[in-house]
Design a protein around this motif. Structure first.
Motif, PDB file in Angstrom:
ATOM      1  N   LEU A 211       0.827  -1.210   0.000  1.00 45.20           N
ATOM      2  CA  LEU A 211       0.000   0.000   0.000  1.00 45.20           C
ATOM      3  C   LEU A 211       0.859   1.256   0.000  1.00 45.20           C
ATOM      4  CD1 LEU A 211      -2.746   1.411   0.233  1.00 45.20           C
ATOM      5  CD2 LEU A 211      -2.615   1.095   2.714  1.00 45.20           C
ATOM      6  N   ALA A 212       2.016   1.179   0.649  1.00 43.92           N
ATOM      7  CA  ALA A 212       2.906   2.337   0.694  1.00 43.92           C
ATOM      8  C   ALA A 212       3.323   2.781  -0.707  1.00 43.92           C
ATOM      9  CB  ALA A 212       4.136   2.015   1.538  1.00 43.92           C
ATOM     10  N   PRO A 245       4.530  -2.091   6.054  1.00 42.63           N
ATOM     11  CA  PRO A 245       4.958  -2.674   4.766  1.00 42.63           C
ATOM     12  C   PRO A 245       4.208  -3.944   4.395  1.00 42.63           C
ATOM     13  CG  PRO A 245       6.607  -3.052   6.471  1.00 42.63           C
ATOM     14  CD  PRO A 245       5.616  -2.099   7.051  1.00 42.63           C
ATOM     15  N   GLU A 246       3.598  -4.629   5.371  1.00 42.74           N
ATOM     16  CA  GLU A 246       2.915  -5.890   5.052  1.00 42.74           C
ATOM     17  C   GLU A 246       1.519  -5.680   4.470  1.00 42.74           C
ATOM     18  OE1 GLU A 246       1.868  -4.943   9.343  1.00 42.74           O
ATOM     19  OE2 GLU A 246       3.652  -4.854   8.048  1.00 42.74           O
ATOM     20  N   ILE A 247       0.988  -4.474   4.539  1.00 41.35           N
ATOM     21  CA  ILE A 247      -0.355  -4.220   4.009  1.00 41.35           C
ATOM     22  C   ILE A 247      -0.268  -4.026   2.498  1.00 41.35           C
ATOM     23  CG2 ILE A 247      -2.363  -2.693   4.045  1.00 41.35           C
ATOM     24  CD1 ILE A 247      -1.813  -2.103   6.918  1.00 41.35           C
ATOM     25  N   GLU A 248      -1.065  -4.793   1.755  1.00 35.54           N
ATOM     26  CA  GLU A 248      -1.027  -4.744   0.291  1.00 35.54           C
ATOM     27  C   GLU A 248      -2.402  -4.402  -0.267  1.00 35.54           C
ATOM     28  OE1 GLU A 248       2.486  -7.805  -0.985  1.00 35.54           O
ATOM     29  OE2 GLU A 248       0.509  -8.672  -0.648  1.00 35.54           O
ATOM     30  N   GLN A 284      -8.200  -1.433   7.702  1.00 31.71           N
ATOM     31  CA  GLN A 284      -9.360  -0.836   7.038  1.00 31.71           C
ATOM     32  C   GLN A 284      -8.922   0.466   6.375  1.00 31.71           C
ATOM     33  OE1 GLN A 284     -12.518  -2.030   6.804  1.00 31.71           O
ATOM     34  NE2 GLN A 284     -12.012  -3.881   7.969  1.00 31.71           N
ATOM     35  N   LEU A 285      -8.991   0.507   5.053  1.00 35.40           N
ATOM     36  CA  LEU A 285      -8.622   1.710   4.308  1.00 35.40           C
ATOM     37  C   LEU A 285      -9.871   2.489   3.942  1.00 35.40           C
ATOM     38  CD1 LEU A 285      -5.985   2.225   1.636  1.00 35.40           C
ATOM     39  CD2 LEU A 285      -8.338   2.797   1.022  1.00 35.40           C
ATOM     40  N   MET A 286      -9.832   3.799   4.158  1.00 39.89           N
ATOM     41  CA  MET A 286     -10.967   4.663   3.818  1.00 39.89           C
ATOM     42  C   MET A 286     -10.484   5.784   2.912  1.00 39.89           C
ATOM     43  SD  MET A 286     -12.502   4.596   7.657  1.00 39.89           S
ATOM     44  CE  MET A 286     -10.850   4.222   8.243  1.00 39.89           C
ATOM     45  N   LEU A 287     -11.100   5.904   1.776  1.00 41.18           N
ATOM     46  CA  LEU A 287     -10.788   6.958   0.811  1.00 41.18           C
ATOM     47  C   LEU A 287     -11.992   7.883   0.694  1.00 41.18           C
ATOM     48  CD1 LEU A 287      -9.175   8.246  -1.614  1.00 41.18           C
ATOM     49  CD2 LEU A 287     -10.406   6.605  -3.070  1.00 41.18           C
ATOM     50  N   GLU A 288     -11.745   9.178   0.784  1.00 43.29           N
ATOM     51  CA  GLU A 288     -12.803  10.170   0.568  1.00 43.29           C
ATOM     52  C   GLU A 288     -12.294  11.207  -0.419  1.00 43.29           C
ATOM     53  OE1 GLU A 288     -15.836  13.173   3.018  1.00 43.29           O
ATOM     54  OE2 GLU A 288     -14.132  12.241   4.043  1.00 43.29           O
ATOM     55  N   VAL A 289     -13.080  11.450  -1.454  1.00 43.63           N
ATOM     56  CA  VAL A 289     -12.733  12.436  -2.477  1.00 43.63           C
ATOM     57  C   VAL A 289     -13.949  13.336  -2.701  1.00 43.63           C
ATOM     58  CG1 VAL A 289     -11.958  12.821  -4.837  1.00 43.63           C
ATOM     59  CG2 VAL A 289     -11.169  10.797  -3.595  1.00 43.63           C
ATOM     60  N   LYS A 290     -13.722  14.656  -2.638  1.00 42.91           N
ATOM     61  CA  LYS A 290     -14.788  15.621  -2.901  1.00 42.91           C
ATOM     62  C   LYS A 290     -14.322  16.601  -3.960  1.00 42.91           C
ATOM     63  CE  LYS A 290     -16.807  15.653   1.776  1.00 42.91           C
ATOM     64  NZ  LYS A 290     -17.147  16.507   2.947  1.00 42.91           N
TER      65      LYS A 290
END
Length: 345
Positions: A211-212, A245-248, A284-290
Motif C-alpha cells: 500500500l505504501a 509494509p505488510e499491508i497490500e 481498514q482503508l478509507m478513501l474520501e474524495v470531494k
C-alpha cells in the motif's frame, strides 16, 4: 485425492476389515487356515473395488455406458468365481478351527456360495461408485473454481491494461498543457511522470503491491497536478504518513477516483475546493474524495465517469467482492466518493 493419500486410506480400511473378520469373537481355537481364508476374502475385496474405481468408473464418466455395463458384469462374474473357488478350496473346517466341524460346512449347496458373493460384489460396486462419484464431483468443483479464478485474473488484467493507457493519456495531455502555459515547471512534471511510469511498468503487473507504494504513486500524481493548478483551486490532501509494509492492495485501484476529481472538478471560472483523504485504521482503508460538480464538456457528455472509474468499480467487485463498500454521492453541487476496503488477507 492424491494417489499416495488414496493408497494410505485404502490400506487402513482393508486392514481394519481384515482385523474385524479375524479377531472378532473367540480366537482361542482358530488355526492359521482361518486367517489365510480371511486374507483371501479381503484380497478379493481389494481387487474388485479397485477394478471398479480405477478401471471401470473412468469408462462410465467417459460416456461409454454400454461398455461399462458389460465390464461391470464381467468383473462381478470374475469376483463370484474367485469367491467360490476360495470357499471350495480353503474353507475346510479341519483347517479353520480345532472345534468340532459342523456338517453344513461339508455339504453346502452352490447357491449358498454364489448368492453372498454376488451381494458382496454389489456392495463393493456401490462403495466404489460412491467414492468415485464424490471424487469426480470434487475434481469438477476444483476445475470450475480454477477456471473461474483464471477468468477473473484475465478480466482484471484486461481492466488494468485499459486503465494504465487511459491514465497515461490524461497525464500526458496535462503535461502538454503545462508545457504551453508554464514551461519552467515541465521538467519537474516529467520527473514525476517518470517515477509513475516506472511504478506502472514494474509493479502494476503484480496482483497486489504494498500500500505504501500505491500511496507514493498517488502523491506523485497529486504533485504533478499541483503544477498546473490555478489560484482559484483549493486543494486539501490528507494521506497516511506511515504505512505498515505488510499491508497490500490492488495496484492503481484508488487513483481513478482521485483522477476524476481533477478531470471533472477544475475550472478557472469559479472557486474549486477539492478534498483527497486516505485513512488507514488497522487494515481498514478509507478513501474520501470531494470535488465540485461542473457542466460536462461536449466530449464527456456520453460517458461522464470515464473508463477508469467504470473499470475500477469492476475490479473492486472482482477483488474485494465482500470486503469493500463504495458510496458515490452527487447533489448537483458536490461529487463525493467514499470508499472503504478491508485489506486483511
Amino acid at each position: 485425492m492424491k494417489t499416495y493419500n488414496r493408497i494410505i486410506i485404502q490400506a487402513a480400511v482393508w486392514l481394519t476389515i481384515w482385523a474385524v473378520f479375524s479377531f472378532t469373537g473367540n480366537n482361542a481355537d482358530k488355526l492359521p487356515g482361518f486367517y489365510l481364508l480371511n486374507t483371501l476374502w479381503v484380497l478379493g475385496f481389494v481387487i474388485l473395488f479397485n477394478v471398479f474405481y480405477s478401471l471401470l468408473l473412468p469408462i462410465f464418466f467417459a460416456g461409454k455406458k454400454v461398455l461399462f455395463t458389460f465390464m461391470v458384469l464381467l468383473a462381478l462374474t470374475g469376483y463370484v468365481g474367485y469367491s467360490v473357488v476360495v470357499d471350495l478350496n480353503f474353507r475346510i473346517p479341519e483347517k479353520l478351527s480345532t472345534a468340532t466341524p459342523k456338517e453344513e460346512y461339508r455339504e453346502r449347496p452352490l447357491r449358498y456360495l454364489i448368492i453372498p458373493s454376488v451381494f458382496l460384489g454389489l456392495m463393493l460396486f456401490g462403495a466404489a461408485a460412491s467414492v468415485g462419484g464424490l471424487s469426480a464431483f470434487e475434481k469438477k468443483k476444483k476445475s470450475e473454481e480454477e477456471a473461474n479464478r483464471r477468468r477473473l485474473e484475465a478480466e482484471i488484467a484486461l481492466l488494468k491494461s485499459q486503465i494504465n493507457p487511459h491514465f497515461l493519456v490524461n497525464t500526458l495531455n496535462n503535461l502538454y498543457v503545462l508545457s504551453l502555459t508554464e514551461p519552467e515547471k515541465t521538467p519537474d512534471g516529467l520527473l514525476k511522470l517518470s517515477e509513475m511510469v516506472n511504478y506502472i511498468l514494474y509493479e502494476c503487473a503484480k496482483p497486489k503491491v504494498p500500500l505504501a507504494l500505491d500511496i507514493e504513486f498517488i502523491q506523485n500524481y497529486i504533485a504533478l497536478q499541483r503544477l498546473r493548478l490555478s489560484p482559484n483551486v483549493h486543494l486539501q490532501v490528507d494521506l497516511p504518513s506511515a504505512v505498515p509494509p505488510e499491508i497490500e492492495i490492488e495496484p492503481m485501484i484508488l487513483i481513478p477516483f482521485i483522477e476524476n476529481a481533477f478531470k471533472h472538478g477544475l475550472t478557472t471560472k469559479q472557486e474549486c475546493d477539492i478534498l483527497i483523504a486516505i485513512q488507514l485504521k488497522s487494515k481498514q482503508l478509507m478513501l474520501e474524495v470531494k470535488n465540485p460538480v461542473l457542466p460536462l464538456k461536449p466530449a464527456e457528455s456520453g460517458n461522464p465517469s470515464g473508463i477508469g472509474l467504470t473499470n475500477t468499480q469492476q475490479r473492486l467487485e472482482h477483488s474485494y467482492a465482500d470486503k469493500h463498500s463504495l458510496n458515490l454521492q452527487n447533489d448537483g453541487q458536490t461529487h463525493v466518493v467514499k470508499l472503504q476496503i478491508n485489506l486483511a488477507p
